[in-house]
Design a protein around this motif. Structure first.
Motif, PDB file in Angstrom:
ATOM      1  N   HIS A 201       0.981  -1.122   0.027  1.00 33.50           N
ATOM      2  CA  HIS A 201       0.007   0.119   0.034  1.00 33.50           C
ATOM      3  C   HIS A 201       0.904   1.240   0.244  1.00 33.50           C
ATOM      4  O   HIS A 201       0.561   2.342  -0.600  1.00 33.50           O
ATOM      5  CB  HIS A 201      -0.847  -0.106   1.184  1.00 33.50           C
ATOM      6  CG  HIS A 201      -1.687   1.080   1.243  1.00 33.50           C
ATOM      7  ND1 HIS A 201      -2.829   1.386   0.645  1.00 33.50           N
ATOM      8  CD2 HIS A 201      -1.495   2.362   2.140  1.00 33.50           C
ATOM      9  CE1 HIS A 201      -3.428   2.630   1.053  1.00 33.50           C
ATOM     10  NE2 HIS A 201      -2.631   3.291   2.032  1.00 33.50           N
ATOM     11  N   GLN A 204       3.880   1.940  -3.923  1.00 32.65           N
ATOM     12  CA  GLN A 204       2.966   1.441  -4.788  1.00 32.65           C
ATOM     13  C   GLN A 204       3.719   0.768  -5.729  1.00 32.65           C
ATOM     14  O   GLN A 204       2.767   0.280  -6.850  1.00 32.65           O
ATOM     15  CB  GLN A 204       2.078   2.451  -5.089  1.00 32.65           C
ATOM     16  CG  GLN A 204       1.299   3.099  -3.901  1.00 32.65           C
ATOM     17  CD  GLN A 204       0.244   4.024  -4.154  1.00 32.65           C
ATOM     18  OE1 GLN A 204      -0.047   4.514  -5.542  1.00 32.65           O
ATOM     19  NE2 GLN A 204      -0.361   4.576  -3.162  1.00 32.65           N
ATOM     20  N   ARG A 222      -5.359 -13.442   1.479  1.00 37.11           N
ATOM     21  CA  ARG A 222      -5.921 -13.314   0.214  1.00 37.11           C
ATOM     22  C   ARG A 222      -7.043 -12.483   0.293  1.00 37.11           C
ATOM     23  O   ARG A 222      -7.471 -11.700  -0.767  1.00 37.11           O
ATOM     24  CB  ARG A 222      -6.192 -14.655  -0.316  1.00 37.11           C
ATOM     25  CG  ARG A 222      -4.888 -15.590  -0.601  1.00 37.11           C
ATOM     26  CD  ARG A 222      -5.129 -17.021  -0.982  1.00 37.11           C
ATOM     27  NE  ARG A 222      -4.214 -17.511  -1.612  1.00 37.11           N
ATOM     28  CZ  ARG A 222      -4.069 -18.806  -1.842  1.00 37.11           C
ATOM     29  NH1 ARG A 222      -5.024 -19.490  -1.437  1.00 37.11           N
ATOM     30  NH2 ARG A 222      -2.868 -19.295  -2.114  1.00 37.11           N
ATOM     31  N   LYS A 226      -7.489  -8.779  -1.709  1.00 39.92           N
ATOM     32  CA  LYS A 226      -8.786  -8.575  -2.537  1.00 39.92           C
ATOM     33  C   LYS A 226      -9.475  -7.294  -2.234  1.00 39.92           C
ATOM     34  O   LYS A 226      -9.753  -6.395  -3.017  1.00 39.92           O
ATOM     35  CB  LYS A 226      -9.594  -9.749  -2.648  1.00 39.92           C
ATOM     36  CG  LYS A 226     -10.713  -9.624  -3.888  1.00 39.92           C
ATOM     37  CD  LYS A 226     -11.446 -10.937  -4.086  1.00 39.92           C
ATOM     38  CE  LYS A 226     -12.557 -10.791  -4.962  1.00 39.92           C
ATOM     39  NZ  LYS A 226     -13.287 -12.096  -4.937  1.00 39.92           N
ATOM     40  N   ARG A 227      -9.983  -7.356  -0.975  1.00 39.07           N
ATOM     41  CA  ARG A 227     -10.764  -5.938  -0.321  1.00 39.07           C
ATOM     42  C   ARG A 227      -9.851  -4.696  -0.481  1.00 39.07           C
ATOM     43  O   ARG A 227     -10.380  -3.961  -0.895  1.00 39.07           O
ATOM     44  CB  ARG A 227     -10.962  -6.149   0.945  1.00 39.07           C
ATOM     45  CG  ARG A 227     -11.988  -7.053   1.534  1.00 39.07           C
ATOM     46  CD  ARG A 227     -12.118  -7.388   3.041  1.00 39.07           C
ATOM     47  NE  ARG A 227     -12.329  -5.925   3.491  1.00 39.07           N
ATOM     48  CZ  ARG A 227     -11.569  -5.117   4.272  1.00 39.07           C
ATOM     49  NH1 ARG A 227     -10.381  -5.638   4.572  1.00 39.07           N
ATOM     50  NH2 ARG A 227     -11.840  -3.965   4.893  1.00 39.07           N
ATOM     51  N   LEU A 228      -8.521  -4.842  -0.448  1.00 38.18           N
ATOM     52  CA  LEU A 228      -7.631  -3.569  -0.646  1.00 38.18           C
ATOM     53  C   LEU A 228      -7.139  -3.322  -2.068  1.00 38.18           C
ATOM     54  O   LEU A 228      -6.541  -2.440  -2.426  1.00 38.18           O
ATOM     55  CB  LEU A 228      -6.404  -3.586   0.424  1.00 38.18           C
ATOM     56  CG  LEU A 228      -7.063  -3.648   1.687  1.00 38.18           C
ATOM     57  CD1 LEU A 228      -5.631  -4.134   2.650  1.00 38.18           C
ATOM     58  CD2 LEU A 228      -7.658  -2.462   2.055  1.00 38.18           C
ATOM     59  N   CYS A 229      -7.682  -4.261  -2.965  1.00 36.58           N
ATOM     60  CA  CYS A 229      -7.244  -4.018  -4.290  1.00 36.58           C
ATOM     61  C   CYS A 229      -5.785  -4.182  -4.432  1.00 36.58           C
ATOM     62  O   CYS A 229      -5.104  -3.374  -5.129  1.00 36.58           O
ATOM     63  CB  CYS A 229      -7.601  -3.065  -4.932  1.00 36.58           C
ATOM     64  SG  CYS A 229      -9.548  -2.398  -4.971  1.00 36.58           S
ATOM     65  N   LEU A 230      -5.163  -5.216  -3.846  1.00 37.25           N
ATOM     66  CA  LEU A 230      -3.498  -5.568  -3.950  1.00 37.25           C
ATOM     67  C   LEU A 230      -3.289  -6.873  -4.454  1.00 37.25           C
ATOM     68  O   LEU A 230      -1.885  -7.260  -4.399  1.00 37.25           O
ATOM     69  CB  LEU A 230      -3.148  -5.010  -2.654  1.00 37.25           C
ATOM     70  CG  LEU A 230      -3.105  -3.969  -2.052  1.00 37.25           C
ATOM     71  CD1 LEU A 230      -2.766  -3.572  -0.577  1.00 37.25           C
ATOM     72  CD2 LEU A 230      -2.418  -2.761  -2.600  1.00 37.25           C
ATOM     73  N   SER A 231      -4.384  -7.630  -4.678  1.00 38.46           N
ATOM     74  CA  SER A 231      -4.027  -8.949  -5.106  1.00 38.46           C
ATOM     75  C   SER A 231      -2.963  -8.961  -6.274  1.00 38.46           C
ATOM     76  O   SER A 231      -2.324 -10.151  -6.596  1.00 38.46           O
ATOM     77  CB  SER A 231      -5.393  -9.406  -5.539  1.00 38.46           C
ATOM     78  OG  SER A 231      -6.260  -9.890  -4.442  1.00 38.46           O
ATOM     79  N   ASP A 232      -3.040  -8.026  -7.090  1.00 45.47           N
ATOM     80  CA  ASP A 232      -2.329  -8.170  -8.501  1.00 45.47           C
ATOM     81  C   ASP A 232      -0.665  -8.120  -8.121  1.00 45.47           C
ATOM     82  O   ASP A 232       0.141  -8.410  -9.144  1.00 45.47           O
ATOM     83  CB  ASP A 232      -2.616  -7.177  -9.313  1.00 45.47           C
ATOM     84  CG  ASP A 232      -2.290  -5.914  -8.938  1.00 45.47           C
ATOM     85  OD1 ASP A 232      -2.805  -5.917  -7.667  1.00 45.47           O
ATOM     86  OD2 ASP A 232      -2.364  -4.838  -9.882  1.00 45.47           O
ATOM     87  N   ARG A 233      -0.311  -7.770  -7.131  1.00 45.03           N
ATOM     88  CA  ARG A 233       1.136  -7.468  -6.657  1.00 45.03           C
ATOM     89  C   ARG A 233       1.671  -8.472  -5.565  1.00 45.03           C
ATOM     90  O   ARG A 233       2.741  -8.135  -4.951  1.00 45.03           O
ATOM     91  CB  ARG A 233       1.263  -6.169  -6.298  1.00 45.03           C
ATOM     92  CG  ARG A 233       1.189  -5.048  -7.450  1.00 45.03           C
ATOM     93  CD  ARG A 233       1.562  -3.690  -7.223  1.00 45.03           C
ATOM     94  NE  ARG A 233       0.956  -3.002  -6.309  1.00 45.03           N
ATOM     95  CZ  ARG A 233       1.159  -2.288  -5.112  1.00 45.03           C
ATOM     96  NH1 ARG A 233       2.590  -2.334  -4.894  1.00 45.03           N
ATOM     97  NH2 ARG A 233       0.462  -1.452  -4.380  1.00 45.03           N
TER      98      ARG A 233
END
Length: 362
Positions: A201, A204, A222, A226-233
Motif C-alpha cells: 500500500h 505502490q 488473500r 482482494k478487499r484492498l485491491c492489492l491482489s495483483d502485486r
C-alpha cells in the motif's frame, strides 16, 4: 504484544471531558480521570440502570449508559482494559473506527454522541459483542476487523493478530527502503497479511511473496488483499519452513528483503500468556521452540539462497534474541549474514533486528 495504551485513551478523554460534563449537566471543573469517574457515578448524572444478571445491558438508553454499564461489567469480570473494550465495541456498532477516535474531529463528535439514545437493534448488537468479550475473546476478533497503519484488515479466529510492535517493524522497513519503490520482498508468516499489504500500500510499485503454514492465514491474507485491491502485486502460498536444505519451490527467487514476525515465544513462557491468546490464537503462530528461535534460525540459514547481495532481513523478536542471534551468527559464518542494527520498540525494549546478506568477496 499488548492492547493499545491506556495513556492514549486518557489523553482522549481529557480532551473532550469538558464538553461531556456540560452535556451531562455535571458540575466538575477540574478535568481529571477521577472527575470523569465521578461524573459517571454521581447522583448529578442521570440514573444508571444495572446490567441484567446474565451480563446483557437490556435497559440501556444512551451511549453513555452503555459505556458505563459495560465498563463496570467488564471490571467485575476482570476483563483487561475494560474501558477500552467497551469503548471499541460501542464505537464499532455506531460506525466509528479505531484509527479515527484520536482525532480532534472525532473527539468533538463523541462528546455529543455520548448522549445519543441507542435503539433496540444497536443495544442488542452491543450486548452480543460484549458477551463475546466476556468470554475473553480478543477485541480484534469480536469486531471482526482492526486498523493496522493505514489499512483496515479483516480479522478472523484463529489467525494471529498483528500488534503495535509490528506496525513499528513495517515503519522501519519503509524508512530504510523507501528509496527503492519497486522493492521485491518475501514475508515469512504472513498471518492476516498486515506486513505485506502495508508495504504494498505504501510502496505502490513494490511486489511481494507471502507464506504461512496456516490455511486460515493464507485465506485471510488473500481476502484482505482482494478487499484492498492489492491482489495483483502479491503471491500467497501455504508453506512451512523446515530444517531441510532444500528450499520450497514457492519461494524460489531473489528478493531485496525478507521480513518476518516469526513465532518467537519461549517454550517456558507459553503457559503465562493471557487467555485472549491461548484460547483463540493459533499456537503455531506463537510457539518459537525452547529458545523462541526455531523459525528465526531457519530464515537465517536460507537467507543467502533468497536474497540479492546486500539484501536485508527484518525480524521482530523477544528482547533476549538479538544477543542470541549475534552469538549464533558467529558460530555459523557460512550464512554470510551479519547483524547490522538492533532497534527498540515503543516500550524501549530491544525488539527488531536488521540483518544483511553480505557475501564473501572473491
Amino acid at each position: 504484544m499488548t492492547y493499545p495504551s491506556r495513556i492514549r485513551w486518557l489523553k482522549y478523554l481529557n480532551h473532550y471531558s469538558k464538553a461531556l460534563y456540560r452535556a451531562a449537566n455535571c458540575q466538575y471543573q477540574q478535568v481529571t480521570w477521577q472527575g470523569l469517574r465521578s461524573c459517571f457515578y454521581s447522583s448529578h448524572c442521570p440514573t444508571e440502570r444495572k446490567a441484567e444478571e446474565c451480563g446483557s445491558v437490556g435497559q440501556t438508553h444512551t451511549v453513555r449508559d452503555a459505556l458505563h454499564q459495560w465498563t463496570r461489567k467488564f471490571k467485575e469480570e476482570k476483563i483487561p482494559e475494560p474501558d477500552l473494550s467497551a469503548g471499541y465495541i460501542i464505537g464499532h456498532v455506531l460506525g466509528f473506527k479505531r484509527a479515527f477516535l484520536d482525532t480532534p474531529e472525532m473527539r468533538a463528535m463523541y462528546a455529543t454522541d455520548l448522549m445519543t439514545r441507542l435503539d433496540e437493534k444497536q443495544t442488542d448488537r452491543i450486548n452480543g459483542l460484549c458477551q463475546k468479550r466476556l468470554q475473553r475473546m480478543p477485541i480484534q476478533y469480536v469486531l471482526g476487523e482492526w486498523d493496522f497503519r493505514f489499512l483496515t484488515l479483516s480479522m478472523k479466529q484463529p489467525v494471529f493478530i498483528p500488534r503495535q510492535e509490528t506496525e513499528e517493524l513495517v515503519g522501519l522497513v519503509l524508512h530504510f527502503h523507501r528509496k527503492k519503490p519497486n522493492l521485491h520482498f518475501l514475508e515469512i508468516g504472513c498471518g492476516s497479511g498486515a506486513i505485506s499489504l502495508s508495504i504494498l500500500h505504501e510502496l505502490q510499485q513494490s511486489t511481494g511473496v507471502a507464506i504461512d503454514q496456516s490455511v486460515d492465514a493464507i485465506n485471510l491474507t488473500r481476502h484482505n488483499a482482494k478487499r484492498l485491491c492489492l491482489s495483483d502485486r502479491i503471491q500467497t502460498h501455504r508453506c512451512e519452513l523446515s530444517d531441510s536444505p532444500r528450499l520450497p519451490d514457492c519461494i524460489m527467487g531473489k528478493y531485496d528483503i525478507i521480513v518476518s514476525n516469526p513465532p518467537y515465544i519461549f517454550q517456558e513462557d507459553m503457559p503465562d500468556l493471557a487467555p485472549e491468546i491461548t484460547r483463540y490464537e493459533d499456537p503455531k503462530a506463537l510457539k518459537g521452540g525452547v529458545e523462541g528461535m526455531d523459525v528465526t534460525l531457519r530464515i537465517l540459514n536460507m537467507a543467502r539462497h533468497l536474497l540479492l547481495p546486500g539484501g536485508s532481513i527484518w525480524l521482530e523478536g523477544d528482547p533476549r534474541h538479538p544477543a542470541m542471534i549475534q552469538k549464533w551468527l558467529r558460530t555459523n559464518p557460512h550464512t554470510q549474514v551479519q547483524l547490522v542494527n538492533v532497534l527498540k520498540d515503543f516500550c524501549q525494549r530491544t525488539r527488531f533486528c536488521h540483518l544483511k546478506y553480505l557475501p564473501y568477496k572473491r
